[in-house]
Design a protein around this motif. Structure first.
Motif, mmCIF file in Angstrom:
data_model
loop_
_atom_site.group_PDB
_atom_site.id
_atom_site.type_symbol
_atom_site.label_atom_id
_atom_site.label_comp_id
_atom_site.label_asym_id
_atom_site.label_seq_id
_atom_site.Cartn_x
_atom_site.Cartn_y
_atom_site.Cartn_z
ATOM 1 N N UNK A 1 34.031 45.927 43.775
ATOM 2 C CA UNK A 1 32.504 46.063 43.412
ATOM 3 C C UNK A 1 31.550 46.088 44.260
ATOM 4 N N UNK A 2 31.340 45.429 45.598
ATOM 5 C CA UNK A 2 30.476 45.375 46.619
ATOM 6 C C UNK A 2 31.096 46.587 47.700
ATOM 7 N N UNK A 3 30.090 47.095 47.942
ATOM 8 C CA UNK A 3 30.536 48.272 49.364
ATOM 9 C C UNK A 3 31.136 47.739 50.244
ATOM 10 N N UNK A 4 32.340 47.802 50.820
ATOM 11 C CA UNK A 4 32.855 47.766 52.164
ATOM 12 C C UNK A 4 32.945 48.811 52.838
ATOM 13 N N UNK A 5 33.191 48.706 54.408
ATOM 14 C CA UNK A 5 33.415 49.445 55.249
ATOM 15 C C UNK A 5 34.527 49.757 55.053
ATOM 16 N N UNK A 6 35.242 51.419 53.920
ATOM 17 C CA UNK A 6 36.192 51.778 54.807
ATOM 18 C C UNK A 6 37.059 52.418 56.031
ATOM 19 N N UNK A 7 37.408 52.247 56.911
ATOM 20 C CA UNK A 7 37.924 52.862 58.020
ATOM 21 C C UNK A 7 39.288 54.006 58.107
ATOM 22 N N UNK A 8 39.462 54.808 57.359
ATOM 23 C CA UNK A 8 40.819 55.911 57.693
ATOM 24 C C UNK A 8 40.997 56.162 59.516
ATOM 25 N N UNK A 9 42.322 56.441 59.820
ATOM 26 C CA UNK A 9 42.780 56.400 61.071
ATOM 27 C C UNK A 9 43.555 56.246 61.493
ATOM 28 N N UNK B 1 38.762 35.520 50.962
ATOM 29 C CA UNK B 1 38.391 36.621 52.150
ATOM 30 C C UNK B 1 39.506 38.240 51.081
ATOM 31 N N UNK B 2 39.720 37.940 50.442
ATOM 32 C CA UNK B 2 40.854 38.865 49.869
ATOM 33 C C UNK B 2 40.055 39.274 48.849
ATOM 34 N N UNK B 3 38.723 38.397 47.876
ATOM 35 C CA UNK B 3 38.183 38.555 47.252
ATOM 36 C C UNK B 3 36.833 39.429 48.247
ATOM 37 N N UNK B 4 36.464 39.534 49.270
ATOM 38 C CA UNK B 4 35.422 39.793 49.801
ATOM 39 C C UNK B 4 36.066 39.981 51.263
ATOM 40 N N UNK B 5 36.477 41.250 51.618
ATOM 41 C CA UNK B 5 36.951 41.862 52.803
ATOM 42 C C UNK B 5 36.227 41.970 53.889
ATOM 43 N N UNK B 6 35.733 42.223 55.017
ATOM 44 C CA UNK B 6 34.369 42.755 55.472
ATOM 45 C C UNK B 6 35.041 43.617 56.143
ATOM 46 N N UNK B 7 36.330 44.217 56.151
ATOM 47 C CA UNK B 7 36.520 46.009 56.402
ATOM 48 C C UNK B 7 38.004 46.628 55.783
ATOM 49 N N UNK C 1 45.652 53.800 57.824
ATOM 50 C CA UNK C 1 45.848 54.487 59.178
ATOM 51 C C UNK C 1 46.861 55.276 58.332
ATOM 52 N N UNK C 2 47.216 56.424 59.189
ATOM 53 C CA UNK C 2 47.968 57.768 58.160
ATOM 54 C C UNK C 2 47.934 58.769 57.835
ATOM 55 N N UNK C 3 48.970 59.495 57.036
ATOM 56 C CA UNK C 3 48.104 60.581 56.781
ATOM 57 C C UNK C 3 46.984 60.764 55.700
ATOM 58 N N UNK C 4 46.303 62.093 55.558
ATOM 59 C CA UNK C 4 45.471 62.233 55.049
ATOM 60 C C UNK C 4 45.563 61.862 53.850
ATOM 61 N N UNK C 5 46.450 62.722 52.481
ATOM 62 C CA UNK C 5 46.694 62.625 51.326
ATOM 63 C C UNK C 5 46.695 61.054 50.917
ATOM 64 N N UNK C 6 48.215 60.146 50.914
ATOM 65 C CA UNK C 6 48.241 58.324 50.713
ATOM 66 C C UNK C 6 46.657 57.708 51.846
ATOM 67 N N UNK C 7 46.275 57.856 52.582
ATOM 68 C CA UNK C 7 44.847 57.171 52.961
ATOM 69 C C UNK C 7 43.653 57.305 51.792
ATOM 70 N N UNK C 8 44.288 58.417 51.751
ATOM 71 C CA UNK C 8 42.760 58.671 50.597
ATOM 72 C C UNK C 8 43.145 58.271 49.046
ATOM 73 N N UNK C 9 44.708 58.562 49.222
ATOM 74 C CA UNK C 9 44.593 57.516 47.629
ATOM 75 C C UNK C 9 44.305 56.310 47.626
ATOM 76 N N UNK C 10 44.851 55.837 48.226
ATOM 77 C CA UNK C 10 44.520 54.135 49.533
ATOM 78 C C UNK C 10 42.916 53.693 48.809
ATOM 79 N N UNK C 11 41.823 54.633 49.651
ATOM 80 C CA UNK C 11 40.724 54.327 49.580
ATOM 81 C C UNK C 11 40.398 54.271 48.770
#
Ligand code: UGA
Length: 435
Positions: free
Chosen positions: A190-198, A162-168, A172-182
């Motif tokens: 490598x694969x495309x995983x939906x990343x939701x910032x909120x 599940x860690x290697x293949x998360x579904x999403x 959550x948080x301020x834009x700057x750290x959220x973007x860094x983590x994204x």
């Protein structure tokens, strides 16, 4: 944040250890922090303190590479990211115990200030809405500007996969750290995983909404199972299969059983319920999910008492102690509470589980008989109760002929389609009327 190199993971439980091992495989220098030195010693010897498929061999190869451990955060000079994965166990009233969140947050704050560093701080622990705003932020102060809430969705028994293949991925948080983590996640997956910032609060609530919804599906299908039980030509799996074809419902988490257990669903539904009470509303719905789950465990006991007329001095065999297959975790396992009830009724209990015997010994000591072999567990038994969907149990057959009174109560319907030398009672299959 520059391209991260050194990563700290605080809390070496299921989530933290799996994450640390995964990040090591991605060639980051990872330092696992935990206050429990015994646990760290076990890990340093290449053993995991719990069973999780594939994790121990992955740990062994991680130790040869970039993974190290410490019980003292201040022994580390700096890091680019700090993941917090400490436990948030339940309190007696159903609310969550934030003591580990508070202590690790204080440590991080002091450590960052002493070393004049500002890593991205990431909370993966399950925390109720408002915890970041009201508990974490006041401790971290300005460091909270660089902090995100990033809930985890891995399951025990398949934690590594599940860690290697998360579904999403939810950030959550301020834009700057959220973007860094994204960006960090986009690089390592490598694969495309939906990343939701909120927002941080949404991220906190998403985790509880997710787990509570899944728990609701289970309590719902268990309700249907108990209706099926009353009709001789009815089977809950047939009903689940067809409703699961409706894309609005979906076919997952519709396996009726003895009720959900583990360290997450029972705790999370009650914590959300407790939050609604604090908010002054309460929730009949969440209460019903929880109550239905408790009643389901009672239903298993009813099925047993229907078959075994006099429980006192009877021999009952329990197949499966772990709350789910591929795990040795017995926390909130229905098997454990069922055995406790059987013991109060003076039943002689024999237990089998491919992995969880050692954990059960610390609960029952010499009050039950532990069997490493299913045949031994079934010998002279008056009733066998299958509670965990271990793959090994699928091949059972002739072992049941060892029983004194061959009755099998199969709470997972694993053996429903097999010809067995036993009276078969499947939970949710309408052949036994239980009132
Ligand atoms: C659960 C969630 O599935 C994860 O997404 C989440 O990250 C995790 O909680 C957590 O919050 O840490 P977990 O408790 O490890 O994962 O295991 P599940 O596979 O969800 O099983 C939970 C319980 O529900 C087990 O007792 C299982 O037997 C029961 N279950 C599950 C059913 O009775 N029927 C089903 O159809 C599915």
């Amino acid at each position: 944040m520059k391209q991260p190199n050194k990563i700290i993971v605080i809390g070496m439980g299921f989530v933290g250890l799996t994450l640390a091992i995964f990040l090591t495989s991605k060639k980051f220098n990872v330092i696992g922090v935990d206050t429990d030195q015994n646990k760290l010693n076990t890990l340093l010897q290449g053993s995991t303190p719990f069973y999780e498929p594939g994790l121990e061999s992955a740990l062994k190869s991680s130790l040869k590479k970039y993974l190290s451990f410490t019980n003292n955060l201040s022994s580390v000079d700096a890091a680019d990211i700090v993941f917090v994965t400490v436990g948030t166990p339940p309190m007696r009233d159903g609310s969550i115990d934030l003591r580990y969140i508070k202590s690790s947050t204080k440590q991080i704050s002091e450590w960052c200030n002493n070393n004049h560093i500002q890593p991205v701080i990431v909370y993966k622990s399950t925390i109720l809405p408002g915890t970041f705003e009201n508990v974490i932020k006041p401790i971290l102060k300005s460091l909270s500007e660089n902090t995100t809430v990033n809930p985890e969705f891995l399951r025990e028994g398949s934690a590594l996969q599940d860690t290697i293949h998360p579904h999403v991925i939810v950030i959550g948080g301020k834009e700057k750290p959220a973007l860094s983590l994204k960006r960090f996640y986009q690089k390592i997956y490598e694969q495309k995983i939906p990343i939701k910032t909120t927002s941080a609060t949404n991220a906190e609530l998403i985790k509880y909404a997710n787990n509570s919804f899944l728990a609701a599906k289970i309590s719902f299908i268990n309700t249907i199972a108990n209706i099926c039980q009353r009709f001789p030509d009815s089977n809950v799996d047939d009903v689940a299969e067809v409703i699961g074809l409706d894309p609005r419902i979906g076919n997952l988490f519709l396996k009726a059983g003895p009720g959900y257990g583990g360290s997450c669903f029972p705790k999370d539904v009650q914590a959300l319920l407790s939050l609604t009470k604090n908010l002054g509303t309460g929730s009949d719905f969440l209460n019903a999910i929880h109550k239905t789950n408790k009643q389901q465990a009672e239903m298993v006991l009813k099925l047993i008492t229907k078959q075994v007329k006099s429980l006192k001095n009877s021999n009952i065999s329990i197949l499966g102690l772990a709350f789910k297959e591929n795990s040795d975790d017995i926390r909130e396992s229905v098997s454990i509470s069922l055995i406790e009830k059987l013991l109060t009724k003076k039943v002689n209990v024999r237990v089998h589980d491919p992995r969880a015997i050692d954990n059960a010994k610390s609960v029952f000591n010499n009050k039950v008989m532990y069997c490493t072999d299913v045949s031994d567990c079934l010998r002279s038994s008056d009733c066998a109760v299958l509670l965990t969907s271990w793959k090994q149990y699928l091949s059972l057959g002739k072992e049941f002929s060892k029983m004194r009174n061959p009755i099998l109560i199969d709470t997972r319907r694993l053996l429903a389609n097999k010809k067995l030398p036993v009276k078969y009672v499947g939970l949710g299959i309408g052949n036994e009327i239980v009132s």
